[in-house]
Design a protein around this motif. Sequence first.
Motif, PDB file in Angstrom:
ATOM      1  N   ALA A 295       0.912  -1.312   0.118  1.00 60.98           N
ATOM      2  CA  ALA A 295      -0.009  -0.136  -0.058  1.00 60.98           C
ATOM      3  C   ALA A 295       0.837   1.227   0.128  1.00 60.98           C
ATOM      4  O   ALA A 295       2.081   1.260   0.637  1.00 60.98           O
ATOM      5  CB  ALA A 295      -0.954   0.012   1.248  1.00 60.98           C
ATOM      6  N   ILE A 296       0.628   2.341  -0.621  1.00 60.76           N
ATOM      7  CA  ILE A 296       0.929   3.505  -0.736  1.00 60.76           C
ATOM      8  C   ILE A 296       0.499   4.894  -0.274  1.00 60.76           C
ATOM      9  O   ILE A 296      -0.807   4.903  -0.581  1.00 60.76           O
ATOM     10  CB  ILE A 296       1.640   3.755  -2.341  1.00 60.76           C
ATOM     11  CG1 ILE A 296       2.237   2.509  -2.683  1.00 60.76           C
ATOM     12  CG2 ILE A 296       2.331   5.208  -2.668  1.00 60.76           C
ATOM     13  CD1 ILE A 296       2.009   2.282  -4.424  1.00 60.76           C
ATOM     14  N   ARG A 297       1.105   5.416   0.379  1.00 62.36           N
ATOM     15  CA  ARG A 297       0.378   6.659   0.789  1.00 62.36           C
ATOM     16  C   ARG A 297       1.587   7.808   0.958  1.00 62.36           C
ATOM     17  O   ARG A 297       2.779   7.722   1.112  1.00 62.36           O
ATOM     18  CB  ARG A 297      -0.273   6.553   2.272  1.00 62.36           C
ATOM     19  CG  ARG A 297      -1.391   5.597   2.491  1.00 62.36           C
ATOM     20  CD  ARG A 297      -2.160   5.656   3.726  1.00 62.36           C
ATOM     21  NE  ARG A 297      -2.742   6.920   3.920  1.00 62.36           N
ATOM     22  CZ  ARG A 297      -3.732   7.095   4.884  1.00 62.36           C
ATOM     23  NH1 ARG A 297      -3.590   5.959   5.760  1.00 62.36           N
ATOM     24  NH2 ARG A 297      -4.190   8.038   4.967  1.00 62.36           N
TER      25      ARG A 297
ATOM     26  N   ALA B 299      -2.744  -2.522   6.074  1.00 64.79           N
ATOM     27  CA  ALA B 299      -2.265  -1.347   5.610  1.00 64.79           C
ATOM     28  C   ALA B 299      -2.943  -0.111   6.216  1.00 64.79           C
ATOM     29  O   ALA B 299      -4.212  -0.080   6.326  1.00 64.79           O
ATOM     30  CB  ALA B 299      -2.184  -1.165   4.029  1.00 64.79           C
ATOM     31  N   GLY B 300      -2.381   0.887   6.262  1.00 67.40           N
ATOM     32  CA  GLY B 300      -2.958   2.361   6.757  1.00 67.40           C
ATOM     33  C   GLY B 300      -2.624   2.673   8.153  1.00 67.40           C
ATOM     34  O   GLY B 300      -2.510   3.934   8.338  1.00 67.40           O
ATOM     35  N   ALA B 301      -2.445   1.804   9.084  1.00 63.45           N
ATOM     36  CA  ALA B 301      -2.256   2.103  10.474  1.00 63.45           C
ATOM     37  C   ALA B 301      -0.868   2.846  10.578  1.00 63.45           C
ATOM     38  O   ALA B 301      -0.565   3.881  11.140  1.00 63.45           O
ATOM     39  CB  ALA B 301      -2.532   0.824  11.291  1.00 63.45           C
ATOM     40  N   ARG B 302       0.091   2.183   9.795  1.00 63.50           N
ATOM     41  CA  ARG B 302       1.546   2.762   9.980  1.00 63.50           C
ATOM     42  C   ARG B 302       1.618   3.743   9.288  1.00 63.50           C
ATOM     43  O   ARG B 302       2.368   4.800   9.773  1.00 63.50           O
ATOM     44  CB  ARG B 302       2.368   1.591  10.161  1.00 63.50           C
ATOM     45  CG  ARG B 302       2.636   0.309  10.905  1.00 63.50           C
ATOM     46  CD  ARG B 302       3.610  -0.119  10.851  1.00 63.50           C
ATOM     47  NE  ARG B 302       3.818  -1.043   9.597  1.00 63.50           N
ATOM     48  CZ  ARG B 302       4.575  -1.846   9.303  1.00 63.50           C
ATOM     49  NH1 ARG B 302       5.914  -1.829  10.054  1.00 63.50           N
ATOM     50  NH2 ARG B 302       4.742  -2.312   7.948  1.00 63.50           N
ATOM     51  N   CYS B 303       1.367   3.741   7.978  1.00 60.69           N
ATOM     52  CA  CYS B 303       1.954   5.079   7.218  1.00 60.69           C
ATOM     53  C   CYS B 303       0.712   6.196   7.504  1.00 60.69           C
ATOM     54  O   CYS B 303       1.188   7.419   7.714  1.00 60.69           O
ATOM     55  CB  CYS B 303       1.517   4.586   5.863  1.00 60.69           C
ATOM     56  SG  CYS B 303       3.158   3.682   5.086  1.00 60.69           S
ATOM     57  N   GLY B 304      -0.396   5.786   7.933  1.00 57.60           N
ATOM     58  CA  GLY B 304      -1.292   6.967   8.324  1.00 57.60           C
ATOM     59  C   GLY B 304      -0.964   7.594   9.401  1.00 57.60           C
ATOM     60  O   GLY B 304      -0.960   8.816   9.522  1.00 57.60           O
ATOM     61  N   ALA B 305      -0.390   6.840  10.531  1.00 58.00           N
ATOM     62  CA  ALA B 305       0.138   7.653  11.681  1.00 58.00           C
ATOM     63  C   ALA B 305       1.342   8.434  11.444  1.00 58.00           C
ATOM     64  O   ALA B 305       1.415   9.547  12.125  1.00 58.00           O
ATOM     65  CB  ALA B 305       0.483   6.618  12.827  1.00 58.00           C
ATOM     66  N   LEU B 306       2.261   8.063  10.657  1.00 59.19           N
ATOM     67  CA  LEU B 306       3.550   8.696  10.406  1.00 59.19           C
ATOM     68  C   LEU B 306       3.231  10.019   9.574  1.00 59.19           C
ATOM     69  O   LEU B 306       3.553  11.012   9.936  1.00 59.19           O
ATOM     70  CB  LEU B 306       4.488   7.968   9.483  1.00 59.19           C
ATOM     71  CG  LEU B 306       5.060   6.654  10.293  1.00 59.19           C
ATOM     72  CD1 LEU B 306       5.976   5.649   9.365  1.00 59.19           C
ATOM     73  CD2 LEU B 306       5.949   7.349  11.444  1.00 59.19           C
TER      74      LEU B 306
END
Length: 220
Positions: free
Chosen positions: A126-128, A156-163
């Motif tokens: 996943a890419i954000r 996906a989403g939890a780690r990249c979203g938090a950062l």
Amino acid sequence: MSSSASELHGVAPGLELRLSLPAGARDVPKEALPAIDVSAIAGAKVTLVRGIEADGLSLRAVCVTAPSRQWVTGLEELVLDRASGLVRAGLGVGIDRWEAGPIHALSQRFEQAFEGAGRAGARAVAIRGRHVLGFAGSERDAALCSLACVEPAQGAGARCGALLGATEIEGAFVAPPEPGLLARAIFLAAEQPLAATSALGVLAAAGVTVLLARRPRPRP
């Protein structure tokens, strides 16, 4: 997952990027990061190149500045569209889905989020990410920061979203420079898309393409 720490980097006159770090963050060695050449743009500077990895997650940040004496409302759409295209092409993964969000004008800056999904070898990812574009300092230099985060698709989403949510540019952007005749001509020349990107399009190309071109891929 929340971040465990943050770093503060000066990226433009009066502006600092507070970069949120994941738990267990490891620096990508400088020799593994690409050299960013902005010598084609007079006065341009690379103010930040940062690479971080942690447990399958890959985070990249780049910021560049350049003199900008020409601007017209709407040019940000061309710049950020070019930047998103370069991110997509430079991620090094097969893209299955890509969505660029609306451009928001907030306190004399422009922000645009993007997200997508793809595959790195046999592994789904996943890419954000987010672009921030504005002007800084008494000379109203253009300042562009791009952040990209890639993580395994499962959960996906939890780690990249938090950062990404905890990473902010601190300080005061300034108003854009007054548009000149050259900028108006470039912006109206829709039949010449390469020229229409103007100096800020080159800035986006120099920063984002080189930043992501050699991103270490998640292990299969």
